[in-house]
Design a protein around this motif. Structure first.
Motif, mmCIF file in Angstrom:
data_model
loop_
_atom_site.group_PDB
_atom_site.id
_atom_site.type_symbol
_atom_site.label_atom_id
_atom_site.label_comp_id
_atom_site.label_asym_id
_atom_site.label_seq_id
_atom_site.Cartn_x
_atom_site.Cartn_y
_atom_site.Cartn_z
ATOM 1 N N HIS A 85 1.660 9.681 -5.931
ATOM 2 C CA HIS A 85 2.351 10.562 -5.235
ATOM 3 C C HIS A 85 3.456 10.867 -5.013
ATOM 4 C CE1 HIS A 85 -2.087 10.479 -5.008
ATOM 5 N NE2 HIS A 85 -2.179 9.826 -5.058
ATOM 6 N N SER A 86 3.826 12.257 -4.264
ATOM 7 C CA SER A 86 5.139 12.492 -3.923
ATOM 8 C C SER A 86 5.698 11.562 -2.997
ATOM 9 C CB SER A 86 5.697 13.479 -3.427
ATOM 10 O OG SER A 86 4.986 14.100 -2.331
ATOM 11 N N SER A 87 6.949 10.458 -2.615
ATOM 12 C CA SER A 87 6.875 9.939 -1.476
ATOM 13 C C SER A 87 7.409 11.029 -0.335
ATOM 14 C CB SER A 87 8.199 9.200 -2.108
ATOM 15 O OG SER A 87 9.356 9.996 -2.339
ATOM 16 N N GLY A 88 7.045 10.080 0.767
ATOM 17 C CA GLY A 88 7.689 10.980 1.801
ATOM 18 C C GLY A 88 6.861 10.239 3.237
ATOM 19 N N THR A 89 7.043 10.685 4.160
ATOM 20 C CA THR A 89 5.760 10.256 5.761
ATOM 21 C C THR A 89 4.379 10.648 5.167
ATOM 22 O OG1 THR A 89 6.159 12.739 6.765
ATOM 23 C CG2 THR A 89 7.588 11.068 6.873
ATOM 24 N N SER A 90 3.820 11.716 4.491
ATOM 25 C CA SER A 90 2.903 11.297 4.048
ATOM 26 C C SER A 90 2.030 10.582 3.664
ATOM 27 C CB SER A 90 2.424 12.844 2.967
ATOM 28 O OG SER A 90 1.412 13.504 3.024
ATOM 29 N N SER A 91 2.819 9.979 2.300
ATOM 30 C CA SER A 91 3.149 8.850 1.903
ATOM 31 C C SER A 91 2.159 7.639 2.450
ATOM 32 C CB SER A 91 3.418 8.223 0.605
ATOM 33 O OG SER A 91 3.119 9.619 -0.519
ATOM 34 N N PHE A 92 3.263 7.223 3.766
ATOM 35 C CA PHE A 92 3.096 6.284 4.843
ATOM 36 C C PHE A 92 1.807 6.969 5.175
ATOM 37 C CE2 PHE A 92 4.439 5.066 9.572
ATOM 38 C CZ PHE A 92 4.695 4.259 9.541
ATOM 39 N N TRP A 93 1.727 7.729 6.499
ATOM 40 C CA TRP A 93 0.556 7.835 6.770
ATOM 41 C C TRP A 93 -0.527 8.324 6.207
ATOM 42 C CZ3 TRP A 93 0.427 7.463 12.144
ATOM 43 C CH2 TRP A 93 1.374 7.532 12.373
ATOM 44 N N ARG A 94 -0.561 8.147 4.679
ATOM 45 C CA ARG A 94 -2.081 8.289 4.015
ATOM 46 C C ARG A 94 -2.129 6.648 3.884
ATOM 47 N NH1 ARG A 94 -3.343 10.219 -1.982
ATOM 48 N NH2 ARG A 94 -5.293 10.072 -1.959
ATOM 49 N N GLY A 95 -1.513 5.802 3.413
ATOM 50 C CA GLY A 95 -1.151 4.387 3.627
ATOM 51 C C GLY A 95 -2.103 4.159 4.793
ATOM 52 N N LEU A 96 -1.808 4.340 6.115
ATOM 53 C CA LEU A 96 -2.384 3.873 7.415
ATOM 54 C C LEU A 96 -3.538 4.616 7.774
ATOM 55 C CD1 LEU A 96 0.971 3.711 10.147
ATOM 56 C CD2 LEU A 96 0.538 1.900 8.588
ATOM 57 N N CYS A 97 -4.012 5.652 6.866
ATOM 58 C CA CYS A 97 -4.921 6.136 7.883
ATOM 59 C C CYS A 97 -6.322 6.402 6.732
ATOM 60 C CB CYS A 97 -4.364 7.948 7.926
ATOM 61 S SG CYS A 97 -3.755 7.634 9.457
ATOM 62 N N SER A 98 -6.218 6.509 5.334
ATOM 63 C CA SER A 98 -7.304 6.503 4.504
ATOM 64 C C SER A 98 -8.101 5.494 4.672
ATOM 65 C CB SER A 98 -6.166 6.930 2.798
ATOM 66 O OG SER A 98 -7.834 7.102 1.724
ATOM 67 N N LEU A 99 -9.190 5.166 4.804
ATOM 68 C CA LEU A 99 -9.783 4.384 4.768
ATOM 69 C C LEU A 99 -10.926 3.998 2.571
ATOM 70 C CD1 LEU A 99 -13.018 4.850 6.597
ATOM 71 C CD2 LEU A 99 -11.019 3.343 7.695
ATOM 72 N N ASP A 100 -10.226 5.401 2.083
ATOM 73 C CA ASP A 100 -10.299 4.950 0.674
ATOM 74 C C ASP A 100 -9.336 4.225 -0.462
ATOM 75 O OD1 ASP A 100 -12.794 5.737 0.946
ATOM 76 O OD2 ASP A 100 -12.523 7.958 0.828
ATOM 77 N N GLU A 101 -8.016 4.653 0.489
ATOM 78 C CA GLU A 101 -6.731 4.389 -0.050
ATOM 79 C C GLU A 101 -5.664 3.168 0.437
ATOM 80 O OE1 GLU A 101 -5.995 7.858 -3.638
ATOM 81 O OE2 GLU A 101 -6.504 8.154 -2.306
ATOM 82 N N GLY A 102 -5.873 3.380 1.916
ATOM 83 C CA GLY A 102 -4.904 2.539 2.562
ATOM 84 C C GLY A 102 -4.995 1.579 2.672
ATOM 85 N N ILE A 103 -4.511 1.348 3.324
ATOM 86 C CA ILE A 103 -4.166 -0.219 4.403
ATOM 87 C C ILE A 103 -5.127 -0.777 4.800
ATOM 88 C CG2 ILE A 103 -4.339 0.703 6.462
ATOM 89 C CD1 ILE A 103 -1.887 -2.511 4.382
ATOM 90 N N THR B 163 0.304 -1.046 -0.450
ATOM 91 C CA THR B 163 0.068 -0.182 -0.202
ATOM 92 C C THR B 163 0.291 1.722 -0.428
ATOM 93 O OG1 THR B 163 -1.427 -1.046 1.050
ATOM 94 C CG2 THR B 163 -1.744 1.652 1.003
ATOM 95 N N VAL B 164 1.953 1.686 1.060
ATOM 96 C CA VAL B 164 2.527 2.539 0.822
ATOM 97 C C VAL B 164 3.435 2.879 -0.290
ATOM 98 C CG1 VAL B 164 4.482 3.670 2.495
ATOM 99 C CG2 VAL B 164 3.224 2.137 3.600
ATOM 100 N N THR B 165 3.809 1.317 -0.860
ATOM 101 C CA THR B 165 4.782 1.272 -2.228
ATOM 102 C C THR B 165 4.174 2.388 -3.342
ATOM 103 O OG1 THR B 165 6.219 -0.631 -1.631
ATOM 104 C CG2 THR B 165 6.031 0.500 -3.646
ATOM 105 N N GLU B 166 2.895 2.018 -3.830
ATOM 106 C CA GLU B 166 1.643 2.097 -4.322
ATOM 107 C C GLU B 166 1.725 3.791 -4.066
ATOM 108 O OE1 GLU B 166 -1.719 -0.205 -4.381
ATOM 109 O OE2 GLU B 166 -0.815 -1.916 -5.150
ATOM 110 N N MET B 167 1.187 4.344 -3.197
ATOM 111 C CA MET B 167 1.092 5.427 -2.659
ATOM 112 C C MET B 167 2.470 6.282 -2.749
ATOM 113 S SD MET B 167 -1.207 6.380 -1.379
ATOM 114 C CE MET B 167 -3.338 5.365 0.176
ATOM 115 N N SER B 168 3.662 5.167 -3.069
ATOM 116 C CA SER B 168 4.545 6.913 -2.846
ATOM 117 C C SER B 168 4.403 6.348 -4.458
ATOM 118 C CB SER B 168 5.993 5.734 -2.656
ATOM 119 O OG SER B 168 5.876 5.872 -1.113
ATOM 120 N N ARG B 169 3.870 5.798 -5.482
ATOM 121 C CA ARG B 169 4.460 5.926 -7.038
ATOM 122 C C ARG B 169 3.408 6.635 -7.348
ATOM 123 N NH1 ARG B 169 4.408 -1.097 -8.016
ATOM 124 N NH2 ARG B 169 7.072 -1.183 -7.239
#
Length: 327
Positions: free
Chosen positions: A125-143, A117-123
């Motif tokens: 959108h821009s990489s960084g801590t925001s992609s990591f937390w978006r992967g954890l927190c977003s109900l629509d696109e996250g984990i 999930t975090v890898t797909e977020m980084s691809r």
């Protein structure tokens, strides 16, 4: 509030004050989240098993029955006749082996889902801590929709199956401790809250607890096969349990202060977005506080103040068998 900021650089998450409107609000009228994928194990029963009456009823009956049996049998009860047979021994080994393999499967499945999930977020959108937390927190696109709704739901159901741990202890003529009873009863309701409200921090408890369970049930399989386990390993396992509670609770609470950049709306948004998610977080943390206290007391009594009893190859002490791995 950080949630009102807009920014062009979405490479990092920020810490800010908790969302005051939901932090201590009761979770009333919140719809069920997305359940496990259609066709997966017990997915059709998701709505039924997410009814609060299911874990509360089972936990209440469990605690009541254990209390009655503890009082009626007293200390030094004889093992049940069936518990003295070779078949019972192999059934216990099979039970522990199943939970060991299942826990390892859950832990690895969650880790791979999180990394994917975090890898797909980084691809995208821009990489960084925001992609990591978006992967954890977003109900629509996250984990949540990429594994947590599946592994977490099955992990919730496994808490009912783990009642057999207590059945095994009682069948052997031993008493179920307060730690044992409190843990199993509370775990059902705590996991229910995390899955029912799709609370992002519940990934911590699924990953950490399944990892500890893998090690613990492997220990029990070893004991059942008459493999000698050093006392230092037992102490390390109990210590790992305590560390999981402390570190996991701290990391879970940190989610309250996290805001990640959501490019779909062009601004920062809180990791926790409704009262159900914060309720599940606080419920789990408050449940773990006395559990940690009980485990620390057990650790001190078992490895500091308690004299070491003579060990028989492939066995553990009564207290260790009752509480070491039944977490």
């Amino acid at each position: 509030m950080a949630s009102g900021r807009t920014i062009s650089d979405n490479a990092s998450a920020i810490l800010s004050s908790p969302p005051a409107d939901i932090i201590f609000k009761l979770p009333i009228g919140i719809e069920l989240p997305q359940g496990p994928p259609e066709g997966s194990l017990l997915s059709s029963s998701f709505h039924i098993l997410m009814d609060i009456r299911v874990p509360v009823t089972v936990a209440t009956l469990y605690a009541t029955c254990v209390h009655i049996l503890n009082r009626s049998r007293g200390q030094g009860a004889e093992p049940a006749r069936f518990a003295r047979t070779a078949l019972f021994r192999w059934l216990v080994i099979a039970h522990n082996l199943f939970l060991c393999v299942y826990s390892a499967w859950t832990c690895l499945g969650m880790i791979f889902s999180l990394l994917r999930t975090v890898t797909e977020m980084s691809r995208t959108h821009s990489s960084g801590t925001s992609s990591f937390w978006r992967g954890l927190c977003s109900l629509d696109e996250g984990i949540w929709g990429h594994g947590l709704n599946y592994y977490g739901f099955l992990f919730y159901l496994s808490k009912f199956y783990e009642i057999l741990d207590t059945v095994i202890i009682l069948a052997k003529g031993k008493r179920s401790s307060l730690l044992q009873t409190y843990h199993h009863g509370g775990a059902m309701i705590s996991m229910w809250a995390g899955i029912r409200f799709a609370s992002p921090p519940i990934w911590i408890f699924v990953v950490f607890n399944s990892l500890i369970h893998t090690l613990m049930y492997f220990y029990y399989v070893s004991c059942g096969l008459n493999i000698k386990v050093p006392r230092a390993v037992k102490c390390a396992l109990t210590t790992a349990q305590i560390c999981q509670f402390v570190f996991g609770s701290s990391l879970a609470i940190a989610h309250i202060f996290v805001y990640y950049f959501d490019p779909s709306i062009g601004q920062y948004t809180s990791c926790l977005v409704n009262a159900g998610q914060t309720f599940a977080l606080w419920f789990n943390v408050l449940y773990l506080a006395p559990l940690t206290y009980l485990f620390i007391g057990f650790w001190i009594a078992s490895y500091v103040t308690k004299p070491q009893p003579p060990q028989v190859r492939g066995t553990s002490t009564v207290s260790e068998e009752g509480m070491l791995a039944r977490n």
